[in-house]
Design a protein around this motif. Structure first.
Motif, PDB file in Angstrom:
ATOM      1  N   GLY A 168       0.713  -1.180   0.280  1.00 57.65           N
ATOM      2  CA  GLY A 168       0.173   0.013  -0.012  1.00 57.65           C
ATOM      3  C   GLY A 168       0.767   1.149  -0.035  1.00 57.65           C
ATOM      4  N   PRO A 169       1.760   1.530   1.233  1.00 61.12           N
ATOM      5  CA  PRO A 169       2.587   2.657   0.865  1.00 61.12           C
ATOM      6  C   PRO A 169       3.350   2.893  -0.216  1.00 61.12           C
ATOM      7  CG  PRO A 169       2.539   1.738   2.876  1.00 61.12           C
ATOM      8  CD  PRO A 169       1.879   0.518   2.039  1.00 61.12           C
ATOM      9  N   LEU A 170       3.999   1.995  -0.703  1.00 62.99           N
ATOM     10  CA  LEU A 170       4.535   2.062  -1.871  1.00 62.99           C
ATOM     11  C   LEU A 170       3.774   2.258  -3.237  1.00 62.99           C
ATOM     12  CD1 LEU A 170       6.950  -1.177  -1.672  1.00 62.99           C
ATOM     13  CD2 LEU A 170       7.747   1.291  -1.270  1.00 62.99           C
ATOM     14  N   ALA A 171       2.613   1.646  -3.260  1.00 62.61           N
ATOM     15  CA  ALA A 171       1.780   2.040  -4.389  1.00 62.61           C
ATOM     16  C   ALA A 171       1.281   3.753  -4.190  1.00 62.61           C
ATOM     17  CB  ALA A 171       0.432   1.295  -4.399  1.00 62.61           C
ATOM     18  N   LEU A 172       1.341   4.367  -3.013  1.00 59.86           N
ATOM     19  CA  LEU A 172       0.788   5.436  -3.078  1.00 59.86           C
ATOM     20  C   LEU A 172       1.947   6.549  -3.265  1.00 59.86           C
ATOM     21  CD1 LEU A 172      -1.693   5.067   0.066  1.00 59.86           C
ATOM     22  CD2 LEU A 172      -2.246   5.191  -2.677  1.00 59.86           C
ATOM     23  N   PRO A 175       1.841   8.305  -6.846  1.00 55.15           N
ATOM     24  CA  PRO A 175       0.503   8.920  -7.295  1.00 55.15           C
ATOM     25  C   PRO A 175       0.560  10.283  -6.290  1.00 55.15           C
ATOM     26  CG  PRO A 175       0.020   6.850  -7.106  1.00 55.15           C
ATOM     27  CD  PRO A 175       1.640   6.909  -6.703  1.00 55.15           C
ATOM     28  N   LEU A 176       0.993  10.272  -5.122  1.00 55.30           N
ATOM     29  CA  LEU A 176       1.058  11.495  -4.313  1.00 55.30           C
ATOM     30  C   LEU A 176       1.909  12.486  -4.697  1.00 55.30           C
ATOM     31  CD1 LEU A 176       0.698   9.744  -0.627  1.00 55.30           C
ATOM     32  CD2 LEU A 176      -1.170  11.226  -2.081  1.00 55.30           C
ATOM     33  N   ILE A 177       3.091  12.103  -5.228  1.00 47.88           N
ATOM     34  CA  ILE A 177       3.934  12.916  -5.718  1.00 47.88           C
ATOM     35  C   ILE A 177       3.421  13.606  -6.945  1.00 47.88           C
ATOM     36  CG2 ILE A 177       6.328  13.299  -6.802  1.00 47.88           C
ATOM     37  CD1 ILE A 177       7.380  11.234  -4.947  1.00 47.88           C
ATOM     38  N   GLN A 178       2.830  12.980  -7.858  1.00 45.38           N
ATOM     39  CA  GLN A 178       2.167  13.610  -8.795  1.00 45.38           C
ATOM     40  C   GLN A 178       1.129  14.590  -8.793  1.00 45.38           C
ATOM     41  OE1 GLN A 178       0.983   9.931 -10.901  1.00 45.38           O
ATOM     42  NE2 GLN A 178       2.748   9.689 -11.930  1.00 45.38           N
ATOM     43  N   ALA A 205       7.049  -0.318  -7.638  1.00 46.76           N
ATOM     44  CA  ALA A 205       6.538  -0.641  -6.478  1.00 46.76           C
ATOM     45  C   ALA A 205       6.107  -2.055  -6.160  1.00 46.76           C
ATOM     46  CB  ALA A 205       5.047   0.315  -6.284  1.00 46.76           C
ATOM     47  N   PHE A 206       5.775  -2.574  -7.329  1.00 50.79           N
ATOM     48  CA  PHE A 206       5.407  -4.135  -6.939  1.00 50.79           C
ATOM     49  C   PHE A 206       6.545  -4.979  -6.514  1.00 50.79           C
ATOM     50  CE2 PHE A 206       5.075  -8.348  -8.917  1.00 50.79           C
ATOM     51  CZ  PHE A 206       4.181  -9.000  -7.715  1.00 50.79           C
ATOM     52  N   VAL A 207       7.877  -4.740  -7.220  1.00 54.49           N
ATOM     53  CA  VAL A 207       8.945  -5.274  -7.020  1.00 54.49           C
ATOM     54  C   VAL A 207       9.564  -5.115  -5.604  1.00 54.49           C
ATOM     55  CG1 VAL A 207      11.237  -5.846  -7.789  1.00 54.49           C
ATOM     56  CG2 VAL A 207       9.502  -5.564  -9.396  1.00 54.49           C
ATOM     57  N   ALA A 208       9.415  -4.056  -5.446  1.00 54.20           N
ATOM     58  CA  ALA A 208       9.897  -3.333  -4.113  1.00 54.20           C
ATOM     59  C   ALA A 208       9.112  -4.056  -2.850  1.00 54.20           C
ATOM     60  CB  ALA A 208       9.847  -1.829  -3.807  1.00 54.20           C
ATOM     61  N   GLY A 209       7.875  -3.926  -2.856  1.00 56.80           N
ATOM     62  CA  GLY A 209       7.039  -4.612  -2.044  1.00 56.80           C
ATOM     63  C   GLY A 209       7.099  -6.293  -2.050  1.00 56.80           C
ATOM     64  N   TRP A 210       7.329  -6.776  -3.154  1.00 54.21           N
ATOM     65  CA  TRP A 210       7.610  -8.345  -3.207  1.00 54.21           C
ATOM     66  C   TRP A 210       8.802  -8.622  -2.314  1.00 54.21           C
ATOM     67  CZ3 TRP A 210      10.750 -11.935  -4.909  1.00 54.21           C
ATOM     68  CH2 TRP A 210      10.463 -13.271  -5.179  1.00 54.21           C
ATOM     69  N   SER A 229       1.228 -12.262  -4.683  1.00 54.32           N
ATOM     70  CA  SER A 229       1.516 -11.615  -5.902  1.00 54.32           C
ATOM     71  C   SER A 229       0.516 -10.880  -6.769  1.00 54.32           C
ATOM     72  CB  SER A 229       2.399 -12.512  -6.742  1.00 54.32           C
ATOM     73  OG  SER A 229       3.501 -13.188  -6.148  1.00 54.32           O
ATOM     74  N   ARG A 230      -0.563 -11.603  -6.889  1.00 52.11           N
ATOM     75  CA  ARG A 230      -1.656 -11.170  -7.756  1.00 52.11           C
ATOM     76  C   ARG A 230      -2.358  -9.715  -6.848  1.00 52.11           C
ATOM     77  NH1 ARG A 230      -4.926 -16.309 -10.270  1.00 52.11           N
ATOM     78  NH2 ARG A 230      -3.102 -16.995 -11.563  1.00 52.11           N
ATOM     79  N   PHE A 231      -2.598 -10.088  -5.717  1.00 45.74           N
ATOM     80  CA  PHE A 231      -3.121  -9.004  -4.932  1.00 45.74           C
ATOM     81  C   PHE A 231      -2.199  -7.713  -4.742  1.00 45.74           C
ATOM     82  CE2 PHE A 231      -3.545  -7.036  -0.552  1.00 45.74           C
ATOM     83  CZ  PHE A 231      -4.933  -6.773  -0.749  1.00 45.74           C
ATOM     84  N   GLY A 232      -0.791  -7.939  -4.788  1.00 47.89           N
ATOM     85  CA  GLY A 232       0.041  -6.937  -4.451  1.00 47.89           C
ATOM     86  C   GLY A 232       0.145  -5.992  -5.880  1.00 47.89           C
TER      87      GLY A 232
END
Length: 254
Positions: A168-172, A175-178, A205-210, A229-232
């Motif tokens: 979650g935090p990595l995915a946001l 977008p927040l910077i944009q 973000a997905f690779v870092a989260g994984w 993985s799919r959920f991430g």
């Protein structure tokens, strides 16, 4: 009176006084014949009564056997239903405990426990049904403990809820910077550059989260940690798509 008449009267009187007279003898013989004829009838009557008593006893035994067989069939059916419920509950609890880091060996009964339970199952369907009902009560009690004593550590949470703390935090972040760049500069070159740079960011973000899930939530059992993985990937992609589409629409409208 003539001589013949006196002789007849004398014979008649003698038969009346002498029990062994021919008339009395004929009567005794008739009674014996009647008794002999009645004896088989009495024997037949006794045999018939014995037959009726045996038939009643046999019918009672048959009814008892039928009732016992019916009770056994009902016990077997109830035991099957109880077994299905117990298996379902145990499977769900086993999955949840494994997600919380409980070793697999702790979730499998030991040989002494199996031996003891096998001995308790030798009493027939009724004993098996009683044992299964006791097991179901224990499963329900364990379920209550799992619900009320939910651990506060993320490692003990469900896999998706736990991994959401990383994805979650990595995915946001991007977008927040944009959004901040758009608010600060408007629909200018900086916003366009932010949008272009943000296109590959969901994959990053997905690779870092994984990697982060594997490092933060190490499995304590024999299996690997569930990274979902799919959920991430979905968590990392949805915010980026929504923010990009919103910014594009805002820029076009401006």
């Amino acid at each position: 009176m003539s001589r013949n008449g006196r002789k007849t009267a004398t014979v008649t009187r003698d038969e009346g006084q002498n029990p062994a007279a021919p008339g009395r003898q004929r009567t005794a013989e008739q009674q014996e014949k009647i008794a002999e004829a009645a004896a088989p009838a009495d024997a037949a009557s006794d045999a018939w009564q014995d037959y009726l008593a045996a038939a009643r006893k046999l019918d009672g035994v048959r009814r008892s056997a039928a009732a016992a067989a019916g009770e056994q069939a009902r016990s077997v059916q109830a035991a099957r239903e109880e077994l299905a419920e117990v298996r379902t509950g145990l499977a769900a609890q086993q999955t949840r405990l494994r997600e919380r880091g409980v070793p697999q060996i702790s979730l499998v009964p030991s040989p002494p426990e199996l031996t003891e339970e096998t001995r308790s199952m030798t009493g027939g369907p009724a004993a098996v049904l009683t044992g299964l009902r006791t097991a179901r009560e224990r499963v329900d009690a364990a379920e209550g403990l799992l619900v009320t004593r939910r651990p506060l550590r993320p490692a003990g949470w469900a896999a998706r809820s736990r991994n959401l703390l990383v994805y979650g935090p990595l995915a946001l972040v991007v977008p927040l910077i944009q959004v901040v760049v758009y608010v600060a500069t408007g629909a200018g070159a900086a916003t366009v550059a932010a949008l272009i740079c943000g296109l590959p960011m969901p994959a990053v973000a997905f690779v870092a989260g994984w990697i982060g899930v594997g490092r933060l939530f190490r499995s304590t059992g024999a299996g690997r940690v569930d990274r979902t993985s799919r959920f991430g990937a979905l968590v990392c992609l949805v915010p980026a798509v929504l923010v990009t589409a919103g910014l594009l629409l805002a820029m076009l409208a401006g």
